[in-house]
Design an enzyme around this catalytic site. Structure first.
Site, PDB file in Angstrom:
ATOM      1  CG  HIS A  72      -2.146  -0.812   1.074  1.00  0.00           C
ATOM      2  ND1 HIS A  72      -3.265  -0.642   1.854  1.00  0.00           N
ATOM      3  CD2 HIS A  72      -2.447  -1.802   0.210  1.00  0.00           C
ATOM      4  CE1 HIS A  72      -4.199  -1.503   1.488  1.00  0.00           C
ATOM      5  NE2 HIS A  72      -3.715  -2.231   0.500  1.00  0.00           N
ATOM      6  CE1 TYR A 200      -6.309   3.833  11.135  1.00  0.00           C
ATOM      7  CE2 TYR A 200      -5.517   4.292   8.924  1.00  0.00           C
ATOM      8  CZ  TYR A 200      -5.430   3.582  10.104  1.00  0.00           C
ATOM      9  OH  TYR A 200      -4.470   2.616  10.248  1.00  0.00           O
ATOM     10  N   PRO A 292      -5.080   0.600  18.391  1.00  0.00           N
ATOM     11  CG  PRO A 292      -7.016  -0.526  17.757  1.00  0.00           C
ATOM     12  CD  PRO A 292      -6.320   0.052  18.952  1.00  0.00           C
ATOM     13  CE  LYS A 296       3.113   3.484  13.333  1.00  0.00           C
ATOM     14  NZ  LYS A 296       3.953   3.171  12.180  1.00  0.00           N
ATOM     15  CE1 TYR A 384      -1.307   3.855   8.909  1.00  0.00           C
ATOM     16  CE2 TYR A 384      -0.302   3.267   6.825  1.00  0.00           C
ATOM     17  CZ  TYR A 384      -1.321   3.110   7.743  1.00  0.00           C
ATOM     18  OH  TYR A 384      -2.319   2.202   7.517  1.00  0.00           O
TER      19      TYR A 384
END
Length: 389
Positions: A72, A200, A292, A296, A384
């Site tokens: 991704h 998100y 979550p 991580k 990220y």
């Protein structure tokens, strides 16, 4: 039995560490209280940082990950109306890989016997002894028979509820914790994802996450009060809530289906210091928990494994005691950075009960800033994809 390193816990952290040590010629034994099937039955996250992928490649256990994982190059933040794409690949030169933690654990588990990594399953009543000295040992019961493993170092990879952290005296350890006032209700279904990257979402009704395990299996979440019961959330109610919170663009591409698994999990941020005491080292959830948000948990465990293995190999091959002594400080420096990122993303994307109109305006302003600022997006992308070890 005697060994150099006794590893408590055969989750991904314990198995990773065992494989790295075994490959370096450091003798080790992994002890696990559950069965292998039970470990594989646990549904966990599946977004791997580049460091975790690199570790599997270093072990030569990445064939299935490369064949079945999904690279991704970005992910999305949503506010109910728009998607803000964070182009991780363009901003950092790296990507993350979607590959279920269950599958990664299966790869590590399947390779254990062929590679000579001894794993003792169904070991009950595990206890640690003499960890302050140079001759620690572990006792346990297997098939109603008491057993003992003498080691030079014990590594606790046994999670938040395991015995390893509790073996450290109260006057030595210090706990930092934030328990969040909501939980994530998750649904797993054999349906194609609504987007090829994660979403998100921050909506007036609460948080939502659209994720996936494969091209045909999706994982979705909504946040709910801690008092909610799973039986009050039939599948259709979950899908309806997801369609609202993720926004019209995602909802238009959402495929509904029966739940393969549905659960409610509370969220917390937790750090225990130090991560080493005497001849005991802690890795993964035994030392820290992250919400979550930001994916991580597994990756932070892999980071611990990297530092722990580096220290243990230096100790057993070169007699470098300073490497063991420096493990905690080195690991915690990265732990706190990951805790910060997970906390900040959780704060940005969730509604807290104490929040009012001002806090909501701050979230909107922050999302607007992120949408218009490459510098803000770069900071998020760097965290990220995984900070350098």
């Amino acid at each position: 039995m005697k060994t150099d390193v006794a590893i408590i816990g055969a989750g991904p952290a314990g198995l990773m560490l065992g494989h790295v040590l075994r490959a370096a010629g450091v003798a080790c034994i992994v002890i696990e209280r559950q069965t292998g099937d039970y470990i594989l039955s646990r549904i966990r996250a599946g977004v791997l940082e580049r460091g975790t992928v690199d570790l599997m490649a270093r072990l030569g256990l990445d064939a299935r990950l490369r064949a079945e994982g999904f690279p991704h190059g970005g992910f999305n933040l949503a506010d109910g109306e728009r998607l803000i794409r964070i182009d991780v690949a363009a901003l950092t030169g790296h990507s993350v890989t979607v590959y279920g933690q269950t599958e990664l654990t299966r790869d590590l588990m399947d390779a254990a016997e062929p590679r000579g990594l001894e794993v003792i399953y169904e070991a009950s009543d595990v206890a640690l002894h003499e960890i302050a000295g140079d001759a620690p040992f572990v006792t346990y019961t297997k098939a109603d028979t008491a057993a003992r493993i003498d080691a030079r170092i014990i590594v606790g990879c046994d999670g938040y509820h395991g015995p390893s952290r509790r073996a450290i005296p109260d006057d030595v350890g210090r706990t930092f914790e934030r328990v969040y006032p909501f939980a994530w209700l998750g649904i797993l279904a054999d349906v194609p994802p609504c987007n090829h990257e994660l979403i998100y979402a921050n909506h007036d009704r609460g948080f939502a996450l659209a994720s996936m395990r494969s091209a045909t299996r999706s994982r979705y979440y909504v946040d709910v009060p801690l008092t909610e019961k799973i039986e009050d959330w039939p599948d259709e109610r979950v899908w309806d809530e997801l369609a609202i919170r993720l926004g019209p663009e995602a909802a238009a591409h959402m495929t509904r289906g029966p739940a393969l698994e549905k659960s409610i999990a509370p969220l917390r941020s937790f750090v225990f210091e130090p991560m080493r005491h005497g001849s005991l080292m802690l890795c993964g959830d035994a030392a820290h928990i992250v919400p979550p948000t930001g994916a991580k948990g597994l990756n932070l465990a892999a980071s611990d494994v990297h530092y722990a293995a580096e220290a243990l190999i230096a100790f057993f091959q070169k007699g470098d005691a300073d490497a063991i002594a420096g493990y905690s400080a080195k690991a915690l420096a990265r732990v706190w950075k990951s805790e910060r990122f997970s906390w900040s993303l959780t704060k940005l994307m969730h509604r807290f009960p104490e929040d009012g109109a001002f806090e909501r305006r701050m979230q909107v302003a922050e999302l607007d800033y992120i949408a218009s600022s490459e510098a803000a997006q770069r900071s998020i992308a760097e965290n990220y994809v995984g900070l350098p070890t």
